[in-house]
Each structure stands twice: as C-alpha cells, then as structure tokens.
Design a protein around this motif. Structure first.
Motif, PDB file in Angstrom:
ATOM      1  N   LEU A   4      28.727  26.558  42.371  1.00  6.70           N
ATOM      2  CA  LEU A   4      28.573  27.925  41.898  1.00  6.70           C
ATOM      3  C   LEU A   4      27.112  28.326  41.733  1.00  6.70           C
ATOM      4  CD1 LEU A   4      29.942  30.471  40.598  1.00  6.70           C
ATOM      5  CD2 LEU A   4      29.928  29.223  38.427  1.00  6.70           C
ATOM      6  N   GLY A   5      26.775  29.504  42.218  1.00  2.83           N
ATOM      7  CA  GLY A   5      25.388  29.941  42.087  1.00  2.83           C
ATOM      8  C   GLY A   5      25.214  31.439  42.196  1.00  2.83           C
ATOM      9  N   LEU A   6      23.945  31.808  42.210  1.00  3.02           N
ATOM     10  CA  LEU A   6      23.559  33.217  42.206  1.00  3.02           C
ATOM     11  C   LEU A   6      22.672  33.532  43.400  1.00  3.02           C
ATOM     12  CD1 LEU A   6      22.298  33.287  38.513  1.00  3.02           C
ATOM     13  CD2 LEU A   6      24.314  34.525  39.331  1.00  3.02           C
ATOM     14  N   ILE A 205      41.239  33.726  61.750  1.00  5.29           N
ATOM     15  CA  ILE A 205      39.912  33.144  62.008  1.00  5.29           C
ATOM     16  C   ILE A 205      39.947  31.613  61.970  1.00  5.29           C
ATOM     17  CG2 ILE A 205      37.521  32.999  61.196  1.00  5.29           C
ATOM     18  CD1 ILE A 205      37.923  35.739  59.855  1.00  5.29           C
ATOM     19  N   GLY A 206      40.722  31.062  61.081  1.00  5.21           N
ATOM     20  CA  GLY A 206      40.725  29.608  60.835  1.00  5.21           C
ATOM     21  C   GLY A 206      39.977  29.341  59.541  1.00  5.21           C
ATOM     22  N   PHE A 207      40.662  28.769  58.558  1.00  5.80           N
ATOM     23  CA  PHE A 207      40.050  28.580  57.238  1.00  5.80           C
ATOM     24  C   PHE A 207      38.798  27.709  57.310  1.00  5.80           C
ATOM     25  CE2 PHE A 207      39.565  26.959  52.910  1.00  5.80           C
ATOM     26  CZ  PHE A 207      39.745  28.120  52.162  1.00  5.80           C
ATOM     27  N   GLU A 208      38.772  26.783  58.284  1.00 10.60           N
ATOM     28  CA  GLU A 208      37.630  25.853  58.395  1.00 10.60           C
ATOM     29  C   GLU A 208      36.336  26.580  58.772  1.00 10.60           C
ATOM     30  OE1 GLU A 208      40.220  26.068  60.463  1.00 10.60           O
ATOM     31  OE2 GLU A 208      39.247  26.472  62.392  1.00 10.60           O
ATOM     32  N   LYS A 209      36.454  27.814  59.254  1.00  9.42           N
ATOM     33  CA  LYS A 209      35.259  28.604  59.595  1.00  9.42           C
ATOM     34  C   LYS A 209      34.569  29.163  58.348  1.00  9.42           C
ATOM     35  CE  LYS A 209      34.409  28.851  64.003  1.00  9.42           C
ATOM     36  NZ  LYS A 209      33.108  28.273  64.416  1.00  9.42           N
ATOM     37  N   LEU A 210      35.315  29.195  57.265  1.00 15.35           N
ATOM     38  CA  LEU A 210      34.812  29.788  56.032  1.00 15.35           C
ATOM     39  C   LEU A 210      33.891  28.803  55.304  1.00 15.35           C
ATOM     40  CD1 LEU A 210      35.041  32.271  54.206  1.00 15.35           C
ATOM     41  CD2 LEU A 210      37.063  31.240  53.181  1.00 15.35           C
ATOM     42  N   LYS A 211      32.617  29.187  55.125  1.00 14.67           N
ATOM     43  CA  LYS A 211      31.630  28.281  54.525  1.00 14.67           C
ATOM     44  C   LYS A 211      31.143  28.775  53.171  1.00 14.67           C
ATOM     45  CE  LYS A 211      31.812  25.973  58.346  1.00 14.67           C
ATOM     46  NZ  LYS A 211      32.630  24.759  58.382  1.00 14.67           N
ATOM     47  N   LEU A 212      31.432  30.024  52.844  1.00 15.60           N
ATOM     48  CA  LEU A 212      30.878  30.610  51.629  1.00 15.60           C
ATOM     49  C   LEU A 212      31.758  31.757  51.149  1.00 15.60           C
ATOM     50  CD1 LEU A 212      28.524  31.276  49.605  1.00 15.60           C
ATOM     51  CD2 LEU A 212      27.461  32.574  51.438  1.00 15.60           C
ATOM     52  N   VAL A 213      31.882  31.860  49.823  1.00 17.47           N
ATOM     53  CA  VAL A 213      32.551  33.018  49.211  1.00 17.47           C
ATOM     54  C   VAL A 213      31.512  33.773  48.385  1.00 17.47           C
ATOM     55  CG1 VAL A 213      34.316  33.765  47.560  1.00 17.47           C
ATOM     56  CG2 VAL A 213      34.809  31.891  49.156  1.00 17.47           C
ATOM     57  N   HIS A 214      31.364  35.060  48.642  1.00 18.92           N
ATOM     58  CA  HIS A 214      30.589  35.927  47.748  1.00 18.92           C
ATOM     59  C   HIS A 214      31.568  36.406  46.687  1.00 18.92           C
ATOM     60  CE1 HIS A 214      27.054  37.156  50.609  1.00 18.92           C
ATOM     61  NE2 HIS A 214      26.877  35.985  50.041  1.00 18.92           N
ATOM     62  N   ARG A 249      42.328  27.763  47.372  1.00 25.32           N
ATOM     63  CA  ARG A 249      41.372  27.034  48.229  1.00 25.32           C
ATOM     64  C   ARG A 249      40.008  27.713  48.245  1.00 25.32           C
ATOM     65  NH1 ARG A 249      44.512  27.052  53.792  1.00 25.32           N
ATOM     66  NH2 ARG A 249      42.993  25.544  54.573  1.00 25.32           N
ATOM     67  N   LEU A 250      39.965  29.001  47.943  1.00 22.69           N
ATOM     68  CA  LEU A 250      38.670  29.696  47.923  1.00 22.69           C
ATOM     69  C   LEU A 250      37.761  29.106  46.849  1.00 22.69           C
ATOM     70  CD1 LEU A 250      39.851  33.423  48.299  1.00 22.69           C
ATOM     71  CD2 LEU A 250      38.887  31.959  50.095  1.00 22.69           C
ATOM     72  N   GLY A 251      38.367  28.654  45.749  1.00 25.32           N
ATOM     73  CA  GLY A 251      37.615  28.098  44.634  1.00 25.32           C
ATOM     74  C   GLY A 251      36.935  26.765  44.943  1.00 25.32           C
ATOM     75  N   GLN A 252      37.338  26.133  46.048  1.00 29.05           N
ATOM     76  CA  GLN A 252      36.750  24.852  46.461  1.00 29.05           C
ATOM     77  C   GLN A 252      35.458  25.040  47.250  1.00 29.05           C
ATOM     78  OE1 GLN A 252      38.841  21.772  46.063  1.00 29.05           O
ATOM     79  NE2 GLN A 252      39.826  23.232  44.680  1.00 29.05           N
ATOM     80  N   LEU A 253      35.230  26.269  47.694  1.00 25.61           N
ATOM     81  CA  LEU A 253      34.059  26.546  48.544  1.00 25.61           C
ATOM     82  C   LEU A 253      32.849  26.905  47.691  1.00 25.61           C
ATOM     83  CD1 LEU A 253      36.064  28.645  51.100  1.00 25.61           C
ATOM     84  CD2 LEU A 253      34.618  26.703  51.755  1.00 25.61           C
ATOM     85  N   PRO A 254      31.635  26.860  48.273  1.00 26.90           N
ATOM     86  CA  PRO A 254      30.480  27.380  47.534  1.00 26.90           C
ATOM     87  C   PRO A 254      30.716  28.852  47.180  1.00 26.90           C
ATOM     88  CG  PRO A 254      29.742  26.160  49.465  1.00 26.90           C
ATOM     89  CD  PRO A 254      31.243  26.294  49.579  1.00 26.90           C
ATOM     90  N   LEU A 255      30.418  29.192  45.915  1.00 21.71           N
ATOM     91  CA  LEU A 255      30.635  30.555  45.405  1.00 21.71           C
ATOM     92  C   LEU A 255      29.293  31.125  44.981  1.00 21.71           C
ATOM     93  CD1 LEU A 255      33.502  29.504  42.931  1.00 21.71           C
ATOM     94  CD2 LEU A 255      33.853  30.480  45.220  1.00 21.71           C
ATOM     95  N   ILE A 256      28.926  32.260  45.542  1.00 24.46           N
ATOM     96  CA  ILE A 256      27.675  32.916  45.155  1.00 24.46           C
ATOM     97  C   ILE A 256      27.997  34.285  44.549  1.00 24.46           C
ATOM     98  CG2 ILE A 256      25.511  33.955  46.007  1.00 24.46           C
ATOM     99  CD1 ILE A 256      25.300  30.964  46.204  1.00 24.46           C
ATOM    100  N   LEU A 257      27.469  34.534  43.364  1.00 27.98           N
ATOM    101  CA  LEU A 257      27.665  35.828  42.714  1.00 27.98           C
ATOM    102  C   LEU A 257      26.585  36.809  43.145  1.00 27.98           C
ATOM    103  CD1 LEU A 257      28.402  34.897  38.976  1.00 27.98           C
ATOM    104  CD2 LEU A 257      29.927  34.848  40.929  1.00 27.98           C
ATOM    105  N   GLU A 258      27.011  38.023  43.454  1.00 30.93           N
ATOM    106  CA  GLU A 258      26.084  39.131  43.744  1.00 30.93           C
ATOM    107  C   GLU A 258      26.464  40.293  42.824  1.00 30.93           C
ATOM    108  OE1 GLU A 258      25.513  38.610  48.559  1.00 30.93           O
ATOM    109  OE2 GLU A 258      27.334  39.571  47.827  1.00 30.93           O
TER     110      GLU A 258
END
Ligand code: ZN
Ligand code: MN
Ligand code: MN
Length: 283
Positions: A4-6, A205-214, A249-258
C-alpha cells in the motif's frame, strides 16, 4: 500484509520522494519523475539517480511506479501534440529505466472527436514507438479511464484492443483505477459486483495483466463518467465497497492512493482507513 502506498512528490530532488513515502508508512509508491504540468523536463543528475536507487533498495519499498505527466495525449489527432506526446512517452520510459522503476502508468488520452478508430491507431503506434526505442526493464501500464467524452480506455474491451495489437504485448500491463472504473460503469459496492467486475476484467484482458490498482473513491455515481476522486469510503463506492475490494483479489495487488489533498482527511489517514477496512488494524 497490504502492498500500500501513495503518489508522492519529488519536490527538492527525486530521492526525497522515497523519504516521503517511508515517513508516511508506505511499502510501495508512485511518482511523476518530473514536473507533470509542462512539456519540458530537465535531465536527472547522476547523483540523484544513484540516491534514488539506493534509498529504494535500502528501505525495500518496492515496486515503484512512475506516472506519465498530464499534457501528453497518445490518442491526439493533432500532429504536433501527438509528436510531443510520443516524445514524452519515450523520455519517461528512459527515465524509468535509469531510475530502475519497473512500471510506467499512462492514460490512453482523448481522440478529441476524431473517433475511436483514429484514437486506437495513434495509441498503438505510440506504444510501439516507445517500447521499440527504449529497451530495458520497464513495463507500460495502461490505465482505465472514467469514460468521459472522447476519452479512450473506459472499457476493458478498449484496453484489450490495444494490447492485442501492439508489437510487445509482454511489455504492456494494466492499472485499474477504482474511481475511473466505477464512473465508467463497473460496480464495486457489493462483494457480488466486485467479483463480477473482476470476472469481466479476467475474461476480457486477463487478470495476470493487472499490476496495479489505483485505490480511489469516486465523487460521481456509477456510470456517471465523472473523473473526480474522493477520500476512501467518503464517496459513492463507500466503506463497504472498499472492504469488499480489499477482500477480493484486487486487495492482493499493489494499491496506490490518489485521493484528494484537503482538510477533511490527510494522506496518512487515508492509508490508515484502508488498513482498517482490510482488517489489518482496529478502527
Ligand atoms: Zn493515472
Ligand atoms: Mn489513477
Ligand atoms: Mn482520475
């Protein structure tokens, strides 16, 4: 534990961004590698590049995400804007390689009324130019948009269309912005809707393509096509929505807050809210 980050400022020198991220308790972060409001950027000095890389390694605060500046429009039908946009993309990819930043996030731009077909053609050409000019370990992440008028990338199908047609699909991934997704019509409020949005993303798209959640809440309602970010839980997605997103599964990915900068809540309080909704800390 959450990744988790900013989005943090590079003001002063670029390595200061790492200090800021650490001070705020992030274990991942996002930056603009330069002032995002202009076309021009000054070159980074050897010293700042080294200081940045050293600090990232020292604090093990990874991955780092770069974000393209505001002005480039990779779908622009105007030749001069398009030329400068492609130049910016190449410059940003190079800077990421220099800084050992593994991912660069880009918006897909606006066709400005010229039509989706022209928009797609321009984006695909731009991505091909960028990735052929810049070798090295950087993946370009295409960010979904809120689906505002003339914008490209509001649907998963738009993103697939591009990935299927670029020369280096293995060097292209996806960033999913929850505010943009919700505004574009992908519901995220209940566990069922979060799961069905993930299923669509996976099938298209394929979930494996997802590298980041804003991770942003939305001021606009579902399918409102309004791109306005809100503090976590204070918008139309709401606390329950984020609890479900974080559980998925989204919660397992890097999460960046904007999330916004205003008096109602600080950056650090938004991080705290996310940890609380994920069940990592007491409210
Ligand atoms: Zn973005
Ligand atoms: Mn975003
Ligand atoms: Mn936005």
């Amino acid at each position: 534990m959450l990744k988790l980050g900013l989005h943090v400022s590079i003001s002063g020198s670029i390595d200061r961004a790492v200090d800021r991220a650490v001070e705020k308790g992030c274990n991942t972060f996002q930056i603009f590698t330069r002032n995002p409001r202009g076309w021009r950027s000054r070159d980074l000095t050897r010293e700042e590049v080294e200081a940045f890389i050293e600090k990232v390694e020292k604090f093990k605060i990874e991955p780092v995400f770069g974000h393209m500046p505001y002005l480039p429009n990779l779908a622009s039908p105007k030749d001069e804007t398009y030329r400068r946009s492609v130049e910016s993309l190449i410059t940003e990819l190079r800077r990421c390689v220099e800084l050992k930043i593994p991912y660069l996030v880009t918006h897909l731009g606006s066709h400005l009324g010229a039509g989706m077909e022209i928009g797609f053609e321009r984006i695909i050409k731009a991505v091909n130019r960028g990735l052929s000019e810049v070798e090295g370990n950087v993946m370009l992440l295409l960010e979904n948009t809120a689906g505002t008028k003339n914008s490209m990338g509001g649907s998963f199908e738009d993103i697939r269309y591009i990935i299927e047609r670029v020369d280096y699909p293995e060097r292209v991934g996806v960033c999913f912005d929850t505010c943009h997704g919700f505004a574009a019509g992908y519901d995220l409020r209940t566990m069922e809707s979060v799961e069905s949005t993930i299923k669509m993303l996976d099938e298209v798209i394929g979930f494996e393509k997802l590298k980041l959640v804003h991770l942003n809440d939305s001021k606009g309602g579902l399918n409102s096509r309004i791109d306005r970010h809100e503090h976590i839980g204070m918008g139309m997605i709401g606390e329950e929505g984020f609890r479900n997103i974080l559980k998925s599964r989204l919660g397992q990915l890097p999460l960046i807050l904007e999330t916004p900068i205003d008096k109602r809540r600080s950056d650090v309080e938004n991080l705290q809210k996310v940890r609380e909704l994920a069940g990592e800390t007491e409210p």
